[in-house]
Design a protein around this motif. Structure first.
Motif, mmCIF file in Angstrom:
data_model
loop_
_atom_site.group_PDB
_atom_site.id
_atom_site.type_symbol
_atom_site.label_atom_id
_atom_site.label_comp_id
_atom_site.label_asym_id
_atom_site.label_seq_id
_atom_site.Cartn_x
_atom_site.Cartn_y
_atom_site.Cartn_z
ATOM 1 N N GLY A 195 -6.848 6.145 -0.571
ATOM 2 C CA GLY A 195 -7.641 5.267 -1.431
ATOM 3 C C GLY A 195 -7.300 3.805 -1.229
ATOM 4 N N ASP A 196 -6.006 3.511 -1.050
ATOM 5 C CA ASP A 196 -5.599 2.128 -0.784
ATOM 6 C C ASP A 196 -6.247 1.611 0.500
ATOM 7 N N ALA A 197 -6.215 2.420 1.548
ATOM 8 C CA ALA A 197 -6.776 1.991 2.830
ATOM 9 C C ALA A 197 -8.272 1.721 2.722
ATOM 10 N N MET A 198 -8.996 2.607 2.049
ATOM 11 C CA MET A 198 -10.443 2.417 1.933
ATOM 12 C C MET A 198 -10.770 1.201 1.077
ATOM 13 N N SER A 199 -9.967 0.939 0.054
ATOM 14 C CA SER A 199 -10.190 -0.243 -0.775
ATOM 15 C C SER A 199 -9.929 -1.521 0.015
ATOM 16 N N HIS A 210 -12.988 -4.399 0.670
ATOM 17 C CA HIS A 210 -12.928 -5.790 0.213
ATOM 18 C C HIS A 210 -12.798 -6.767 1.372
ATOM 19 N N LEU A 211 -12.125 -6.390 2.450
ATOM 20 C CA LEU A 211 -12.025 -7.283 3.594
ATOM 21 C C LEU A 211 -13.342 -7.402 4.351
ATOM 22 N N LEU A 212 -14.224 -6.434 4.183
ATOM 23 C CA LEU A 212 -15.547 -6.520 4.800
ATOM 24 C C LEU A 212 -16.452 -7.524 4.103
ATOM 25 N N SER A 213 -16.178 -7.790 2.823
ATOM 26 C CA SER A 213 -17.140 -8.561 2.036
ATOM 27 C C SER A 213 -16.607 -9.877 1.489
ATOM 28 N N LYS A 214 -15.299 -10.158 1.641
ATOM 29 C CA LYS A 214 -14.726 -11.351 1.019
ATOM 30 C C LYS A 214 -13.735 -12.022 1.967
ATOM 31 N N PRO A 215 -13.472 -13.316 1.753
ATOM 32 C CA PRO A 215 -12.378 -13.967 2.491
ATOM 33 C C PRO A 215 -11.051 -13.279 2.187
ATOM 34 N N ALA A 216 -10.086 -13.439 3.082
ATOM 35 C CA ALA A 216 -8.868 -12.630 3.051
ATOM 36 C C ALA A 216 -8.140 -12.658 1.713
ATOM 37 N N ALA A 243 0.848 -1.195 0.000
ATOM 38 C CA ALA A 243 0.000 0.000 0.000
ATOM 39 C C ALA A 243 0.878 1.238 0.000
ATOM 40 N N GLY A 244 0.320 2.355 -0.440
ATOM 41 C CA GLY A 244 1.057 3.612 -0.436
ATOM 42 C C GLY A 244 2.294 3.554 -1.308
ATOM 43 N N LEU A 281 -7.824 -9.504 -1.003
ATOM 44 C CA LEU A 281 -6.599 -8.846 -1.443
ATOM 45 C C LEU A 281 -6.474 -8.848 -2.964
ATOM 46 N N GLN A 282 -6.936 -9.894 -3.618
ATOM 47 C CA GLN A 282 -6.912 -9.898 -5.078
ATOM 48 C C GLN A 282 -7.857 -8.828 -5.639
ATOM 49 N N SER A 283 -9.015 -8.674 -5.018
ATOM 50 C CA SER A 283 -9.948 -7.624 -5.458
ATOM 51 C C SER A 283 -9.358 -6.245 -5.211
ATOM 52 N N TYR A 284 -8.685 -6.088 -4.091
ATOM 53 C CA TYR A 284 -7.969 -4.836 -3.802
ATOM 54 C C TYR A 284 -6.955 -4.546 -4.890
ATOM 55 N N ARG A 285 -6.156 -5.536 -5.257
ATOM 56 C CA ARG A 285 -5.162 -5.343 -6.315
ATOM 57 C C ARG A 285 -5.830 -4.960 -7.627
ATOM 58 N N ASN A 286 -6.893 -5.641 -7.991
ATOM 59 C CA ASN A 286 -7.561 -5.358 -9.261
ATOM 60 C C ASN A 286 -8.108 -3.934 -9.315
ATOM 61 N N GLU A 287 -8.539 -3.423 -8.174
ATOM 62 C CA GLU A 287 -9.075 -2.068 -8.120
ATOM 63 C C GLU A 287 -7.974 -1.014 -8.091
ATOM 64 N N ARG A 288 -6.942 -1.226 -7.289
ATOM 65 C CA ARG A 288 -5.993 -0.154 -7.008
ATOM 66 C C ARG A 288 -4.771 -0.134 -7.921
#
Length: 368
Positions: free
Chosen positions: A324-328, A332-338, A304-305, A342-349
């Motif tokens: 933006g990284d922190a909010m992403s 994603h951690l609120l809605s998906k397994p760990a 991140a960052g 993190l893969q969804s985080y990567r795809n977004e950020r």
């Protein structure tokens, strides 16, 4: 989950505050012994910066700042053009850092230098330079330009690329400005450009967030060419002769280098900027580098960052990108397994980080 955050600057603090608020157990490992206050000046409020303040319940920080409504541009013969500009507020870095650090103070560990991070099954092993080990469910590398976590994500490709120039920076009480310089510079965003170099200056709040006239500080940045490793290392050599890899903190610049800076300012810059630089007791030097992660995530480890994307400062987006990284990560951690999160985080950020980095390179192209 137990989440280890490597790096205690704003990227790590934003993530820690949001994730702790969702019930995760957080440990922030910061390698410095005394914290990071005094490392920053002011930052422009951007959409994601304001959004992370709202998400963390820290909206009051957005109301602490100094607003510039005029721009002054100097030319070579020191004539000036003064024009109105959209109001531009500088939020104090120290105040922002202190606010978020206080939110997670019990989880903030100083002087804990991480040596490496690796995944072991469904856990992450954090190894410290003293041989100690801690286990976590996830690790977030928010350890900036000198990231050690990158090696676990990008391997041997996790190396910064020097851009060929440095930024000399100064921060001084506004009352330290000579009267003639203050008359030109205060309350304005100031700018002067020359071949392969430019200097900017603006007011920021005082060290405790003070915004009253007389209690604020003046911040200037002079971008100067230092092509190649020899000139770079010369710029980053401290008063003891030690070469620093990325920057020299306030107080580390040698008397000889400071004298040369002042002489160059007298010769090359408009008088108000030269006077501001001469009045600065403790300038610092920041090498300008580029880095873009190839992967951003590996299993249960994420960057991140600036650990993920080192963005040149001209874009003014480093803090907003970290926010933006922190909010992403939180979303994603609120809605998906760990691991899936993190893969969804990567795809977004990752695409956004690459775009911001490209913008910074474009803005700095005339300096390289």
């Amino acid at each position: 989950m137990q989440i280890a955050i490597v790096g205690g600057s704003l990227a790590g603090l934003f993530a820690a505050t949001l994730l702790a608020g969702d019930g995760h157990k957080i440990a922030i490992y910061e390698r410095s012994l005394h914290g990071l206050e005094g490392r920053g000046a002011g930052l422009l409020g951007k959409r994601d910066t304001f959004a992370v303040l709202r998400a963390a319940g820290c909206e009051h920080v957005a109301r602490v700042g100094v607003v510039a409504r005029e721009r002054i541009v100097f030319d070579r013969v020191e004539s000036t053009v003064v024009s109105e500009m959209p109001p531009q507020m500088q939020i104090p870095w120290d105040y922002l850092y202190r606010t978020f650090r206080n939110r997670v103070s019990k989880s903030y560990v100083l002087g804990r230098r991480v040596d490496s991070v690796r995944q072991d099954g469904d856990q992450v092993v954090v190894v410290f330079d003293d041989g100690g080990v801690e286990m976590a469910d996830l690790a977030i590398g928010a350890d900036g330009i000198a990231s050690v976590v990158r090696a676990s994500v990008d391997g041997s490709r996790g190396t910064n690329t020097y851009a060929g120039y440095v930024g000399w920076r100064g921060l001084l009480p506004e009352r330290s400005l000579p009267a003639a310089a203050a008359a030109k510079l205060l309350e304005r965003f100031a700018y002067f450009r020359m071949p392969r170099s430019h200097v900017i200056g603006f007011l920021v709040p005082g060290p405790r967030g003070e915004t009253e006239v007389g209690a604020r500080r003046y911040n200037w940045v002079w971008y100067r060419p230092a092509p190649g490793p020899v000139e770079r290392d010369t710029a980053l050599t401290d008063s003891d002769g030690h070469v620093h890899p990325y920057s020299l903190p306030p107080g580390a610049v040698s008397d000889r280098s400071r004298a040369a800076l002042t002489e160059d300012a007298e010769r090359l810059l408009p008088r108000p900027f030269a006077d501001a630089i001469k009045a600065t007791d403790r300038p610092l030097v920041q090498g300008i580098f580029d880095y873009e992660t190839e992967n951003m995530v590996s299993g249960r480890i994420a960057l991140a960052g600036d650990a993920a994307f080192v963005v040149r400062p001209h874009a003014g987006m480093g803090i907003a990108k970290a926010a933006g990284d922190a909010m992403s990560l939180r979303k994603h951690l609120l809605s998906k397994p760990a691991v899936e999160a993190l893969q969804s985080y990567r795809n977004e950020r990752a695409p956004l980080g690459a775009a911001i980095a490209a913008s910074g390179r474009e803005l700095g192209a005339q300096l390289s």
